[in-house]
Design an enzyme around this catalytic site. Structure first.
Site, mmCIF file in Angstrom:
data_model
loop_
_atom_site.group_PDB
_atom_site.id
_atom_site.type_symbol
_atom_site.label_atom_id
_atom_site.label_comp_id
_atom_site.label_asym_id
_atom_site.label_seq_id
_atom_site.Cartn_x
_atom_site.Cartn_y
_atom_site.Cartn_z
ATOM 1 N N VAL A 56 -21.663 20.296 -19.186
ATOM 2 C CA VAL A 56 -20.711 21.291 -18.691
ATOM 3 C C VAL A 56 -19.598 21.453 -19.717
ATOM 4 O O VAL A 56 -19.026 20.478 -20.208
ATOM 5 C CB VAL A 56 -20.148 20.871 -17.313
ATOM 6 C CG1 VAL A 56 -18.954 21.740 -16.932
ATOM 7 C CG2 VAL A 56 -21.242 20.953 -16.255
ATOM 8 N N HIS B 194 -43.330 -6.030 14.668
ATOM 9 C CA HIS B 194 -44.040 -4.750 14.627
ATOM 10 C C HIS B 194 -43.644 -3.917 15.837
ATOM 11 O O HIS B 194 -43.554 -4.453 16.932
ATOM 12 C CB HIS B 194 -45.549 -4.996 14.659
ATOM 13 C CG HIS B 194 -46.347 -3.725 14.719
ATOM 14 N ND1 HIS B 194 -46.519 -2.922 13.619
ATOM 15 C CD2 HIS B 194 -46.984 -3.125 15.766
ATOM 16 C CE1 HIS B 194 -47.246 -1.870 13.972
ATOM 17 N NE2 HIS B 194 -47.541 -1.964 15.264
ATOM 18 N N GLU C 206 0.850 -1.193 0.000
ATOM 19 C CA GLU C 206 0.000 0.000 0.000
ATOM 20 C C GLU C 206 0.879 1.234 0.000
ATOM 21 O O GLU C 206 1.746 1.379 0.852
ATOM 22 C CB GLU C 206 -0.950 0.007 1.209
ATOM 23 C CG GLU C 206 -1.806 1.261 1.349
ATOM 24 C CD GLU C 206 -2.637 1.604 0.103
ATOM 25 O OE1 GLU C 206 -3.500 0.811 -0.273
ATOM 26 O OE2 GLU C 206 -2.383 2.678 -0.518
ATOM 27 N N GLY C 207 0.621 2.126 -0.962
ATOM 28 C CA GLY C 207 1.413 3.343 -1.090
ATOM 29 C C GLY C 207 0.929 4.484 -0.213
ATOM 30 O O GLY C 207 1.683 5.400 0.108
ATOM 31 N N THR D 68 -18.243 13.120 -11.562
ATOM 32 C CA THR D 68 -18.699 12.560 -12.842
ATOM 33 C C THR D 68 -18.200 11.133 -13.049
ATOM 34 O O THR D 68 -18.133 10.662 -14.176
ATOM 35 C CB THR D 68 -18.217 13.447 -14.007
ATOM 36 O OG1 THR D 68 -16.844 13.769 -13.782
ATOM 37 C CG2 THR D 68 -19.015 14.725 -14.107
ATOM 38 N N CYS E 283 -12.078 3.674 0.155
ATOM 39 C CA CYS E 283 -13.276 3.515 0.981
ATOM 40 C C CYS E 283 -13.089 4.086 2.391
ATOM 41 O O CYS E 283 -13.870 4.912 2.845
ATOM 42 C CB CYS E 283 -13.632 2.031 1.030
ATOM 43 S SG CYS E 283 -15.047 1.673 2.043
ATOM 44 N N LEU F 258 -3.868 2.209 5.768
ATOM 45 C CA LEU F 258 -4.540 1.120 5.050
ATOM 46 C C LEU F 258 -6.021 1.473 4.830
ATOM 47 O O LEU F 258 -6.534 2.417 5.419
ATOM 48 C CB LEU F 258 -4.427 -0.174 5.863
ATOM 49 C CG LEU F 258 -2.993 -0.691 6.097
ATOM 50 C CD1 LEU F 258 -3.002 -1.879 7.067
ATOM 51 C CD2 LEU F 258 -2.322 -1.103 4.788
ATOM 52 N N GLY F 259 -6.687 0.683 4.004
ATOM 53 C CA GLY F 259 -8.142 0.853 3.846
ATOM 54 C C GLY F 259 -8.589 1.440 2.531
ATOM 55 O O GLY F 259 -9.783 1.481 2.235
ATOM 56 N N GLY G 37 -22.701 16.349 -11.870
ATOM 57 C CA GLY G 37 -22.984 14.907 -11.844
ATOM 58 C C GLY G 37 -23.954 14.542 -10.740
ATOM 59 O O GLY G 37 -23.685 14.791 -9.560
#
Ligand code: FAD
Length: 462
Positions: free
Chosen positions: A233, A441, A33-34, A267, A42, A38-39, A176
């Site tokens: 646009v 309910h 991972e750069g 977009t 998202c 982490l993650g 968008g």
């Protein structure tokens, strides 16, 4: 140099889930991972921070609009924007640290840096080359640009910039009307920003059930969002910290301009493939620039897999996660499986919008006969008690067999309600199966049951 059974490139929901599943299945695993944390998109600049801001601003909206009615007489809160951003950042931190913890727990090595694949079986990170029997590319996606629109992440921003604006803008143009634009547009509308959404098509949230699209747009308008539909646009210009958006209406080619403090370009997103040496490796791509994979998520190069936003399909975290698990299972000799027909899509506005499976339009195109059971939240006691009676559940079932084919919900808790239908669809259930299941309910889920009843002899409360 270290040797691994699997090296995953990218630690988004696709990559980190793949890495964890590989490790659980006994494979020696590393994840490159750069980013500093982490993650992926998202957790850092996507699902999680946007939901934190949606939650905070929804609380504000409730205080401003519904507290008095419930006999809660305190003054509506004022907004401390800096603190709201701190809350959002803390939410990100607890989640990204959580992945770090899971990596340690599962003995996954985090190879920090940007990875490339100089040849099959090798991953280069910085100056080091590691050996990997299998490689999973989960490099994700990034905002797609728009010709004539230059992003500076200050005045003209992508979703990333919109999650950390220096101050709440007075006027914002959102280019968008997709999920990201409408979620972030809602956040700022609740904070008092005047929002204008400029959309090329004639309907918002392309691909959704048209009845949901119309209802959703009406509700968003009621919440103060303005829409310019059918508008292309042309360009944005920035001077002295203000932006001007020029667009042409498709119906008559007339030219218009809007001024704004901030322009959010939402977009769409495009796969991240640069810098990994995929061309030299001979990895085949789709016409839309995604990595092409077979039904086992393997690319045209043996032992190199790809999952998530970088391949075809909806750009959703849970789709990436499912592919991550499935690819790990394939690599370890098991049967990985993703049912692409049952991937829910959720918009986390208020009310939420959720859908799964077929729409009436896709069924009409396919010439398939279907029936629709619809139930309004106005007939749901719980929804009415919390000012959430606007909206509906629409269940679509096969006309002859009654098998559930799709569901579209706009209303309270839609993003959770949809999963009852997902499970039903996974089990090949009929609308009658749902209708015969006792629902507690008062819950919003009774509306799902009533929609199922509406596919048969009719709902009770409508
Ligand atoms: P990503 O999450 O994009 O992760 C890829 C990672 O790979 C990145 O961290 C990147 O730094 C790393 N990487 C790339 N190349 C390299 C390399 N060469 N070497 C090392 N590391 C590399 N989806 C939902 O399902 N629900 C939502 O509510 C939702 N909300 C969103 C809100 C916003 C504002 C945005 C932008 C997106 C949202 N999404 C949502 C979409 C979701 O974030 C993506 O579908 C998901 O993150 C894709 O996961 P992924 O693992 O494929 O890639």
């Amino acid at each position: 140099m270290s040797s691994y059974d699997v090296i995953v490139i990218g630690s988004g929901p696709g990559g980190y889930v793949a890495a964890i599943r590989c490790a659980q299945l006994g494979l020696k695993t590393a994840c490159v991972e750069g980013r500093e944390t982490l993650g992926g998109t998202c957790l850092n600049v996507g699902c999680i921070p946007s939901k934190a801001l949606l939650h905070a601003t929804h609380m504000l909206h409730e205080a401003e609009h519904n507290f008095e009615e419930m006999g809660l007489k305190a003054k509506a809160p004022t907004v401390d924007w800096k603190q709201m951003l701190t809350y959002k950042d803390k939410t990100i931190e607890t989640n990204t640290k959580g992945i770090e913890f899971l990596f340690k727990k599962n003995k996954i090595d985090w190879l920090k840096g940007w990875g490339s694949v100089p040849e099959a079986g090798k991953v280069k990170v910085g100056d080091e080359v590691h050996e990997a029997k299998n490689i999973i590319i989960a490099s994700g996606s990034e905002p797609a640009g728009l010709p004539g629109v230059e992003v500076d992440e200050k005045t003209v921003v992508t979703s990333t910039g919109a999650l950390e604006l220096g101050k709440i803008p007075k006027k914002m143009v959102v280019i968008g009307a997709g999920v990201i634009g409408l979620e972030l547009g809602s956040v700022y509308a609740r904070l008092g920003t005047e929002i204008t959404v400029v959309e090329y098509l004639d309907a918002i949230t392309p691909g959704m059930d048209p009845e949901v699209q119309k209802t959703f747009q009406r509700m968003l308008k009621k919440q103060g969002l303005n829409f310019v539909m059918g508008a292309a646009v042309q360009k944005t210009e920035v001077a002295k910290g203000k932006a001007k958006v020029s667009y042409k209406l498709r119906k008559d080619d007339s030219e218009h301009e809007i001024e704004a403090d901030t322009v959010l370009v939402a977009t769409g997103r495009k796969p991240v493939i640069k810098g990994m040496g995929l061309d030299d490796l001979g990895i085949k791509m789709t016409e839309r620039g995604q990595i092409a994979v077979n039904e086992h998520w393997e690319t045209s190069v043996k032992g190199v897999y790809a999952i998530g936003d970088v391949i075809e399909g909806p750009m959703l975290a849970h789709k990436a996660e499912d592919e991550g698990m499935a690819a790990a299972e394939v690599i370890s000799g098991k049967h990985g499986h993703v049912n692409y027909g049952v991937i829910p899509g959720v918009i986390y506005t208020h009310p939420e919008v959720a859908s799964v499976g077929e729409t009436e339009a896709t069924l009409k195109d396919a010439g398939r006969e279907y029936k629709v059971g619809k139930f309004s939240f106005m007939g749901n006691a719980r929804a009415k008690a919390v000012f959430a009676g606007d909206g509906f559940v629409k269940l679509i079932a096969d006309k002859e067999t009654d098998r559930i084919l799709g569901c579209h919900i706009i209303g309270p808790g839609a993003g959770d309600l949809i999963h009852e239908v997902c499970v039903a669809m996974e089990f090949g259930a009929s609308a009658q199966d749902l209708a015969m299941t006792c629902h507690a309910h008062p819950t919003y889920s009774e509306a799902v049951r009533e929609a199922a009843l509406a596919c048969g002899d009719g709902p009770i409360h409508m």
